[in-house]
Design a protein around this motif. Structure first.
Motif, PDB file in Angstrom:
ATOM      1  N   GLY A  52     -26.403  20.491  31.898  1.00  0.00           N
ATOM      2  CA  GLY A  52     -25.324  20.238  32.886  1.00  0.00           C
ATOM      3  C   GLY A  52     -24.355  20.907  33.186  1.00  0.00           C
ATOM      4  N   PRO A  53     -23.949  20.794  34.366  1.00  0.00           N
ATOM      5  CA  PRO A  53     -22.044  20.328  34.512  1.00  0.00           C
ATOM      6  C   PRO A  53     -21.451  19.536  34.022  1.00  0.00           C
ATOM      7  CG  PRO A  53     -23.591  19.752  36.962  1.00  0.00           C
ATOM      8  CD  PRO A  53     -24.408  19.613  35.489  1.00  0.00           C
ATOM      9  N   LEU A  54     -20.425  20.268  33.699  1.00  0.00           N
ATOM     10  CA  LEU A  54     -20.152  19.002  33.152  1.00  0.00           C
ATOM     11  C   LEU A  54     -17.776  18.543  33.984  1.00  0.00           C
ATOM     12  CD1 LEU A  54     -20.338  19.506  29.125  1.00  0.00           C
ATOM     13  CD2 LEU A  54     -20.154  17.520  30.519  1.00  0.00           C
ATOM     14  N   PRO A  55     -17.249  17.505  33.938  1.00  0.00           N
ATOM     15  CA  PRO A  55     -15.785  17.888  34.717  1.00  0.00           C
ATOM     16  C   PRO A  55     -15.277  17.877  33.637  1.00  0.00           C
ATOM     17  CG  PRO A  55     -16.923  15.791  34.139  1.00  0.00           C
ATOM     18  CD  PRO A  55     -17.785  16.236  33.454  1.00  0.00           C
ATOM     19  N   ILE A  56     -14.013  18.884  34.845  1.00  0.00           N
ATOM     20  CA  ILE A  56     -12.987  19.733  34.412  1.00  0.00           C
ATOM     21  C   ILE A  56     -12.133  19.257  35.083  1.00  0.00           C
ATOM     22  CG2 ILE A  56     -14.379  21.465  33.638  1.00  0.00           C
ATOM     23  CD1 ILE A  56     -13.621  23.291  35.988  1.00  0.00           C
ATOM     24  N   GLY A  57     -11.641  17.808  35.729  1.00  0.00           N
ATOM     25  CA  GLY A  57     -10.479  17.944  36.391  1.00  0.00           C
ATOM     26  C   GLY A  57     -10.343  18.131  37.864  1.00  0.00           C
ATOM     27  N   GLU A  58      -9.068  17.497  38.589  1.00  0.00           N
ATOM     28  CA  GLU A  58      -8.662  18.515  40.049  1.00  0.00           C
ATOM     29  C   GLU A  58     -10.406  17.792  40.935  1.00  0.00           C
ATOM     30  OE1 GLU A  58      -5.828  19.054  41.307  1.00  0.00           O
ATOM     31  OE2 GLU A  58      -5.108  19.691  38.819  1.00  0.00           O
ATOM     32  N   GLY A  59     -11.156  17.133  40.221  1.00  0.00           N
ATOM     33  CA  GLY A  59     -13.160  16.874  41.229  1.00  0.00           C
ATOM     34  C   GLY A  59     -13.818  17.956  40.883  1.00  0.00           C
ATOM     35  N   GLN A  60     -12.809  18.949  39.871  1.00  0.00           N
ATOM     36  CA  GLN A  60     -14.014  20.534  39.952  1.00  0.00           C
ATOM     37  C   GLN A  60     -15.175  20.011  38.691  1.00  0.00           C
ATOM     38  OE1 GLN A  60     -14.686  22.160  42.211  1.00  0.00           O
ATOM     39  NE2 GLN A  60     -12.273  21.124  43.393  1.00  0.00           N
ATOM     40  N   THR A  61     -15.689  21.293  38.396  1.00  0.00           N
ATOM     41  CA  THR A  61     -16.596  21.399  37.388  1.00  0.00           C
ATOM     42  C   THR A  61     -17.138  22.598  36.878  1.00  0.00           C
ATOM     43  OG1 THR A  61     -18.393  21.210  38.841  1.00  0.00           O
ATOM     44  CG2 THR A  61     -18.535  18.941  38.178  1.00  0.00           C
ATOM     45  N   ILE A  62     -17.336  22.944  34.552  1.00  0.00           N
ATOM     46  CA  ILE A  62     -18.012  23.638  34.846  1.00  0.00           C
ATOM     47  C   ILE A  62     -19.825  23.917  34.910  1.00  0.00           C
ATOM     48  CG2 ILE A  62     -18.071  22.651  32.326  1.00  0.00           C
ATOM     49  CD1 ILE A  62     -17.604  25.517  31.294  1.00  0.00           C
ATOM     50  N   SER A  63     -19.694  25.252  35.880  1.00  0.00           N
ATOM     51  CA  SER A  63     -21.689  25.131  35.879  1.00  0.00           C
ATOM     52  C   SER A  63     -22.474  24.678  34.958  1.00  0.00           C
ATOM     53  CB  SER A  63     -21.442  26.255  36.803  1.00  0.00           C
ATOM     54  OG  SER A  63     -20.281  26.940  37.518  1.00  0.00           O
ATOM     55  N   GLN A  64     -23.058  24.480  35.613  1.00  0.00           N
ATOM     56  CA  GLN A  64     -24.859  24.112  34.130  1.00  0.00           C
ATOM     57  C   GLN A  64     -25.096  25.861  33.524  1.00  0.00           C
ATOM     58  OE1 GLN A  64     -27.964  23.520  36.495  1.00  0.00           O
ATOM     59  NE2 GLN A  64     -29.106  23.326  34.738  1.00  0.00           N
ATOM     60  N   PRO A  65     -24.869  25.860  32.407  1.00  0.00           N
ATOM     61  CA  PRO A  65     -25.294  26.968  31.465  1.00  0.00           C
ATOM     62  C   PRO A  65     -26.469  28.192  31.890  1.00  0.00           C
ATOM     63  CG  PRO A  65     -25.108  25.012  29.678  1.00  0.00           C
ATOM     64  CD  PRO A  65     -24.966  24.859  31.252  1.00  0.00           C
ATOM     65  N   ALA A 111      -3.413  25.357  39.967  1.00  0.00           N
ATOM     66  CA  ALA A 111      -2.715  26.061  39.644  1.00  0.00           C
ATOM     67  C   ALA A 111      -3.241  25.680  37.553  1.00  0.00           C
ATOM     68  CB  ALA A 111      -1.253  26.124  39.975  1.00  0.00           C
ATOM     69  N   ALA A 112      -3.376  24.207  37.658  1.00  0.00           N
ATOM     70  CA  ALA A 112      -3.565  23.401  36.606  1.00  0.00           C
ATOM     71  C   ALA A 112      -4.709  24.622  35.492  1.00  0.00           C
ATOM     72  CB  ALA A 112      -3.443  21.692  37.165  1.00  0.00           C
ATOM     73  N   LEU A 113      -6.074  24.272  36.623  1.00  0.00           N
ATOM     74  CA  LEU A 113      -7.223  24.820  36.062  1.00  0.00           C
ATOM     75  C   LEU A 113      -6.835  26.517  35.828  1.00  0.00           C
ATOM     76  CD1 LEU A 113     -10.026  23.205  38.678  1.00  0.00           C
ATOM     77  CD2 LEU A 113      -9.527  22.496  36.371  1.00  0.00           C
ATOM     78  N   GLY A 114      -6.214  27.042  36.356  1.00  0.00           N
ATOM     79  CA  GLY A 114      -5.630  29.045  36.252  1.00  0.00           C
ATOM     80  C   GLY A 114      -5.201  28.556  34.782  1.00  0.00           C
ATOM     81  N   LYS A 115      -4.210  27.936  34.709  1.00  0.00           N
ATOM     82  CA  LYS A 115      -3.074  27.287  33.951  1.00  0.00           C
ATOM     83  C   LYS A 115      -3.882  27.326  31.941  1.00  0.00           C
ATOM     84  CE  LYS A 115       0.732  25.633  32.121  1.00  0.00           C
ATOM     85  NZ  LYS A 115       2.289  24.098  32.230  1.00  0.00           N
ATOM     86  N   THR A 116      -5.071  26.013  31.926  1.00  0.00           N
ATOM     87  CA  THR A 116      -5.714  25.909  31.063  1.00  0.00           C
ATOM     88  C   THR A 116      -6.793  27.187  31.042  1.00  0.00           C
ATOM     89  OG1 THR A 116      -6.098  23.839  31.688  1.00  0.00           O
ATOM     90  CG2 THR A 116      -6.871  24.190  30.398  1.00  0.00           C
ATOM     91  N   ALA A 117      -7.120  27.907  32.089  1.00  0.00           N
ATOM     92  CA  ALA A 117      -8.105  28.652  31.644  1.00  0.00           C
ATOM     93  C   ALA A 117      -7.142  30.281  30.784  1.00  0.00           C
ATOM     94  CB  ALA A 117      -8.319  28.718  33.318  1.00  0.00           C
ATOM     95  N   ARG A 118      -6.205  30.127  31.595  1.00  0.00           N
ATOM     96  CA  ARG A 118      -5.780  31.726  30.998  1.00  0.00           C
ATOM     97  C   ARG A 118      -5.060  31.237  29.331  1.00  0.00           C
ATOM     98  NH1 ARG A 118      -1.788  32.299  34.448  1.00  0.00           N
ATOM     99  NH2 ARG A 118      -2.709  34.196  35.911  1.00  0.00           N
ATOM    100  N   ARG A 119      -4.666  30.113  29.092  1.00  0.00           N
ATOM    101  CA  ARG A 119      -4.949  29.808  27.696  1.00  0.00           C
ATOM    102  C   ARG A 119      -5.704  30.051  27.155  1.00  0.00           C
ATOM    103  NH1 ARG A 119      -3.817  24.332  27.252  1.00  0.00           N
ATOM    104  NH2 ARG A 119      -2.286  23.964  29.348  1.00  0.00           N
TER     105      ARG A 119
END
Ligand code: SAM
Length: 223
Positions: A52-65, A111-119
């Motif tokens: 399933g999906p999981l929360p990643i902050g900002e009200g958004q999710t990482i999609s189900q595999p 921006a916060a999600l983008g920054k974490t993804a870039r890291r």
């Protein structure tokens, strides 16, 4: 713990993907290879391979595999392809595509999600992903045309600017529908200059695509 997660990753590929009909060997191999636990929030690692999906902050999710695999398989991504990923979120889908394609351009509006993804991309050594913060409904004109475009958020219709940035033969995979969290997953192929073919891949539920050619800001506030 680390070994448990490796076993869990292989079980996820076998049970959630291959058994449900994902056949593209490049997709299966990439999803065996990329550690999804690196793309979830701290404390969620043990749930990284759940179905399933999981929360990643900002009200958004990482999609189900399975949905990630389905969209990437539908987009027919091949080695050497240039791909646009709209809605970076955690960065997981971009990382899977980067294992297969030549180059991946990914856009996130938070921006916060983008920054974490870039890291995460840096930590894991991905050097073929470029990330930009902005409105992905407008695409990435300087990098176009794309062999494939994947949109991980649901809009009212396929953005014309994304269709225009497809190469001839290019594929756009996008959830579309009149409601913000219930859509049809469409595959749109540019067959000739202004000719597009559409295929309906089934019902899906995505967070709203917010932007000039998506929903207005209010749509997210209402959620
Ligand atoms: N592919 C992501 C992953 O692997 O984690 C899943 C992303 S999540 C389902 C959808 C993302 O789309 C959210 O992070 C959201 O902020 C982003 N988004 C929504 N509208 C956008 C837009 N117009 N441009 C860029 N990102 C957008």
């Amino acid at each position: 713990m680390a070994l448990d997660l490796i076993y869990a990753r292989h079980r996820m590929v076998d049970n959630q993907l291959a058994r449900r009909g994902i056949k593209d060997q490049n997709v299966l191999d990439a999803m065996r290879d990329v550690p999804r636990e690196e793309f979830v929030d701290p404390g969620f690692e043990e749930f990284a391979y759940e179905d399933g999906p999981l929360p990643i902050g900002e009200g958004q999710t990482i999609s189900q595999p399975y949905i990630v695999a389905l969209m990437i398989e539908a987009a027919g991504i091949e080695p050497g392809d240039k791909v646009l990923d709209v809605g970076t979120g955690s960065g997981y889908a971009a990382a899977i595509m980067a294992r297969i394609a030549g180059r991946v351009f990914t856009i996130e509006r938070h921006a916060a999600l983008g920054k974490t993804a870039r890291r995460r991309f840096e930590k894991l050594g991905f050097d073929n992903i470029e990330l930009r913060i902005g409105d992905g409904t407008k695409g990435w004109r300087e990098a176009a045309p794309f062999d494939a475009i994947i949109v991980a958020a649901g809009g009212p219709g396929p953005p014309q600017m994304l269709m225009d940035q497809l190469d001839i033969g290019g594929r756009l995979v996008i959830p579309v529908g009149p409601e913000a969290r219930s859509q049809r997953l469409l595959k749109i192929t540019r067959t000739r200059g202004t000719k597009f073919e559409e295929e309906d891949l089934g019902g899906v539920m995505f967070v709203p695509l917010i932007g000039e050619q998506g929903w207005g800001e209010q749509r997210q506030a209402d959620d």
